[in-house]
Motif scaffolding. Structure first.
Motif, PDB file in Angstrom:
ATOM      1  N   ALA A  20       0.813  -1.221   0.000  1.00  0.00           N
ATOM      2  CA  ALA A  20       0.000   0.000   0.000  1.00  0.00           C
ATOM      3  C   ALA A  20       0.845   1.270   0.000  1.00  0.00           C
ATOM      4  O   ALA A  20       0.577   2.207   0.758  1.00  0.00           O
ATOM      5  N   GLY A  21       1.878   1.282  -0.840  1.00  0.00           N
ATOM      6  CA  GLY A  21       2.694   2.479  -0.984  1.00  0.00           C
ATOM      7  C   GLY A  21       3.765   2.654   0.072  1.00  0.00           C
ATOM      8  O   GLY A  21       4.517   3.629   0.034  1.00  0.00           O
ATOM      9  N   MET A  22       3.855   1.720   1.003  1.00  0.00           N
ATOM     10  CA  MET A  22       4.874   1.761   2.047  1.00  0.00           C
ATOM     11  C   MET A  22       5.814   0.581   1.884  1.00  0.00           C
ATOM     12  O   MET A  22       5.425  -0.476   1.375  1.00  0.00           O
ATOM     13  N   VAL A  23       7.056   0.757   2.315  1.00  0.00           N
ATOM     14  CA  VAL A  23       8.009  -0.342   2.334  1.00  0.00           C
ATOM     15  C   VAL A  23       8.399  -0.590   3.785  1.00  0.00           C
ATOM     16  O   VAL A  23       8.607   0.348   4.562  1.00  0.00           O
ATOM     17  N   TYR A  24       8.439  -1.861   4.166  1.00  0.00           N
ATOM     18  CA  TYR A  24       8.782  -2.269   5.529  1.00  0.00           C
ATOM     19  C   TYR A  24      10.027  -3.132   5.473  1.00  0.00           C
ATOM     20  O   TYR A  24      10.192  -3.929   4.551  1.00  0.00           O
ATOM     21  N   TRP A  25      10.891  -2.980   6.472  1.00  0.00           N
ATOM     22  CA  TRP A  25      12.098  -3.808   6.514  1.00  0.00           C
ATOM     23  C   TRP A  25      12.412  -4.196   7.955  1.00  0.00           C
ATOM     24  O   TRP A  25      12.055  -3.500   8.914  1.00  0.00           O
ATOM     25  N   GLY A  26      13.086  -5.328   8.109  1.00  0.00           N
ATOM     26  CA  GLY A  26      13.569  -5.749   9.411  1.00  0.00           C
ATOM     27  C   GLY A  26      15.013  -5.331   9.584  1.00  0.00           C
ATOM     28  O   GLY A  26      15.738  -5.126   8.612  1.00  0.00           O
ATOM     29  N   ASN A  27      15.447  -5.212  10.818  1.00  0.00           N
ATOM     30  CA  ASN A  27      16.824  -4.831  11.133  1.00  0.00           C
ATOM     31  C   ASN A  27      17.512  -5.930  11.925  1.00  0.00           C
ATOM     32  O   ASN A  27      16.993  -6.381  12.947  1.00  0.00           O
ATOM     33  N   ALA A  49      17.156  -9.529  16.920  1.00  0.00           N
ATOM     34  CA  ALA A  49      17.552  -9.281  15.536  1.00  0.00           C
ATOM     35  C   ALA A  49      16.442  -9.844  14.661  1.00  0.00           C
ATOM     36  O   ALA A  49      15.952 -10.948  14.890  1.00  0.00           O
ATOM     37  N   ILE A  50      16.039  -9.080  13.636  1.00  0.00           N
ATOM     38  CA  ILE A  50      14.896  -9.465  12.826  1.00  0.00           C
ATOM     39  C   ILE A  50      15.368  -9.932  11.459  1.00  0.00           C
ATOM     40  O   ILE A  50      16.320  -9.400  10.885  1.00  0.00           O
ATOM     41  N   TYR A  51      14.673 -10.912  10.907  1.00  0.00           N
ATOM     42  CA  TYR A  51      15.029 -11.485   9.609  1.00  0.00           C
ATOM     43  C   TYR A  51      13.862 -11.329   8.631  1.00  0.00           C
ATOM     44  O   TYR A  51      13.723 -10.317   7.985  1.00  0.00           O
ATOM     45  N   GLY A  52      12.996 -12.330   8.508  1.00  0.00           N
ATOM     46  CA  GLY A  52      11.914 -12.250   7.533  1.00  0.00           C
ATOM     47  C   GLY A  52      10.810 -11.305   7.959  1.00  0.00           C
ATOM     48  O   GLY A  52      10.600 -11.039   9.137  1.00  0.00           O
ATOM     49  N   ILE A  53      10.073 -10.770   6.950  1.00  0.00           N
ATOM     50  CA  ILE A  53       8.964  -9.861   7.220  1.00  0.00           C
ATOM     51  C   ILE A  53       7.891 -10.065   6.162  1.00  0.00           C
ATOM     52  O   ILE A  53       8.188 -10.363   4.999  1.00  0.00           O
ATOM     53  N   ILE A  86       1.409  -6.764  10.511  1.00  0.00           N
ATOM     54  CA  ILE A  86       2.747  -6.830   9.945  1.00  0.00           C
ATOM     55  C   ILE A  86       3.461  -7.936  10.705  1.00  0.00           C
ATOM     56  O   ILE A  86       3.586  -7.869  11.934  1.00  0.00           O
ATOM     57  N   LEU A  87       3.887  -8.969  10.005  1.00  0.00           N
ATOM     58  CA  LEU A  87       4.521 -10.128  10.626  1.00  0.00           C
ATOM     59  C   LEU A  87       6.020 -10.065  10.428  1.00  0.00           C
ATOM     60  O   LEU A  87       6.496  -9.645   9.366  1.00  0.00           O
ATOM     61  N   TYR A  88       6.773 -10.484  11.435  1.00  0.00           N
ATOM     62  CA  TYR A  88       8.229 -10.511  11.295  1.00  0.00           C
ATOM     63  C   TYR A  88       8.807 -11.578  12.219  1.00  0.00           C
ATOM     64  O   TYR A  88       8.200 -11.952  13.218  1.00  0.00           O
ATOM     65  N   ALA A  89       9.985 -12.070  11.826  1.00  0.00           N
ATOM     66  CA  ALA A  89      10.593 -13.189  12.534  1.00  0.00           C
ATOM     67  C   ALA A  89      11.924 -12.797  13.146  1.00  0.00           C
ATOM     68  O   ALA A  89      12.798 -12.262  12.460  1.00  0.00           O
ATOM     69  N   GLY A  90      12.073 -13.072  14.452  1.00  0.00           N
ATOM     70  CA  GLY A  90      13.381 -13.100  15.072  1.00  0.00           C
ATOM     71  C   GLY A  90      13.941 -14.493  14.855  1.00  0.00           C
ATOM     72  O   GLY A  90      13.326 -15.335  14.196  1.00  0.00           O
ATOM     73  N   SER A 101      12.959 -16.390   6.210  1.00  0.00           N
ATOM     74  CA  SER A 101      11.896 -15.715   5.457  1.00  0.00           C
ATOM     75  C   SER A 101      10.494 -16.101   5.926  1.00  0.00           C
ATOM     76  O   SER A 101      10.264 -17.199   6.431  1.00  0.00           O
ATOM     77  N   LEU A 102       9.571 -15.164   5.688  1.00  0.00           N
ATOM     78  CA  LEU A 102       8.142 -15.371   5.904  1.00  0.00           C
ATOM     79  C   LEU A 102       7.414 -15.093   4.600  1.00  0.00           C
ATOM     80  O   LEU A 102       7.847 -14.271   3.804  1.00  0.00           O
TER      81      LEU A 102
END
Length: 312
Positions: free
Chosen positions: A130-137, A171-175, A182-186, A212-213
């Motif tokens: 939806a016009g936004m970009v999300y990233w994990g760190n 520390a975050i990996y997949g998103i 918004i789902l993300y994986a440590g 990855s997710l």
């Protein structure tokens, strides 16, 4: 053809492999609904985009990966100012592309780089929605998940501010994203952020080395767990709280995941990937070994690790 658990998988190649981006250290890629490609680069600590128009130029062989140059949002906005001034002075021609258009025809848009965001540190998984970009760190003191505009023209403007989505300590990996979360994986846990409330919930804490997710577009998320040599599924359309994981595939050190519909377009679909075997096929840099798992939809698995972003 191999058989593990109750699911068979086989190595499949659809058409010809195509190098999309070369000479980058990238293990995380995703594709948005329009077909634009996003990837993170830990060497430059950047979040990057290859617009669908550039993807189509690559597929049509109008440009090659070696032709692509990196432009930042700041550079794009500077070009737009020049174009606006030229238009006001009557210096434009109807059939001649603007400087911005000409530059972006063969470019990698570096949306965010080290130093431009307080919430960017060793970026990993990336997704646009939806016009936004999300990233994990992966760097824990930068916040778990950051976000910003997916539009290069908006960077450095009022829309170009990055935001902290979640600040869990892992520390975050997949998103991935769903309609509600918004789902993300440590490494050991699967988290979700409720879109409406911003509440962070832990959906699983039994993973060993999650990467990855991918969301299936309905009510299931798939998780690649390198440490378990398995891909798991979990319900994600239910109220928050610990969910029971289902082991759906045994696969050695799975890393990247993509869900591909049975009749999906292979140019604008999901088959961009990273991995470690495309050099055997003379791809530029390292490439991938991709397997497709026959489930209700197709889950594409990739094995770590790559220095090229490939599509086919």
């Amino acid at each position: 053809r191999h058989k593990f658990c109750k699911i068979r998988y086989e190595l499949v190649q659809k058409s010809v492999q195509l190098v999309m981006v070369q000479n980058v250290l990238s293990s995380w890629v995703s594709v948005d609904s329009e077909g634009s490609l996003y990837f993170t680069n830990q060497e430059t600590q950047s979040v990057n985009k290859v617009d669908i128009k550039v993807v189509q130029n690559l597929v049509s062989m109008i440009v090659k990966a070696s032709d692509l140059t990196v432009v930042t949002g700041t550079e794009v906005r500077a070009l737009e100012k020049v174009a606006t001034a030229a238009e006001l002075n009557g210096q434009t021609q109807d059939d001649v592309p603007t400087p911005t258009e000409a530059k972006l025809r063969a470019s990698i848009e570096s949306l965010y780089q080290a130093g431009t965001s307080s919430y960017l540190g060793l970026p990993t998984g990336v997704i646009s929605d939806a016009g936004m970009v999300y990233w994990g760190n992966q760097e824990v003191n930068k916040g778990a998940v950051g976000s910003g505009s997916a539009n290069a023209q908006a960077i450095s403007g009022s829309e170009g501010q990055t935001m902290l989505v979640s600040n869990t300590s892992d520390a975050i990996y997949g998103i991935s994203t769903t309609h509600s979360m918004i789902l993300y994986a440590g490494a050991n846990a699967l988290y979700g952020v409720q879109r409406v409330t911003g509440q962070v919930v832990t959906l699983s804490n039994t993973l060993i080395s999650a990467r990855s997710l991918v969301w299936d577009g309905d009510s299931t998320v798939y998780i690649a767990d390198m440490g378990s040599d398995a891909v798991y599924s979990a319900p994600c359309g239910q109220p928050g709280g610990i969910q029971v994981l289902k082991r759906v595939v045994d696969f050695h050190a799975p890393f990247g995941l993509a869900v591909v519909g049975p009749e999906q377009n292979w140019i604008q679909g999901t088959p961009y990937y990273t991995g470690d075997d495309a050099w055997r096929n003379r791809a530029n840099g390292r490439g991938t070994l991709t397997n497709f798992v026959r489930v209700s939809m197709t889950v594409a698995l990739t094995m770590w690790y790559s220095a090229a972003v490939i599509g086919f």
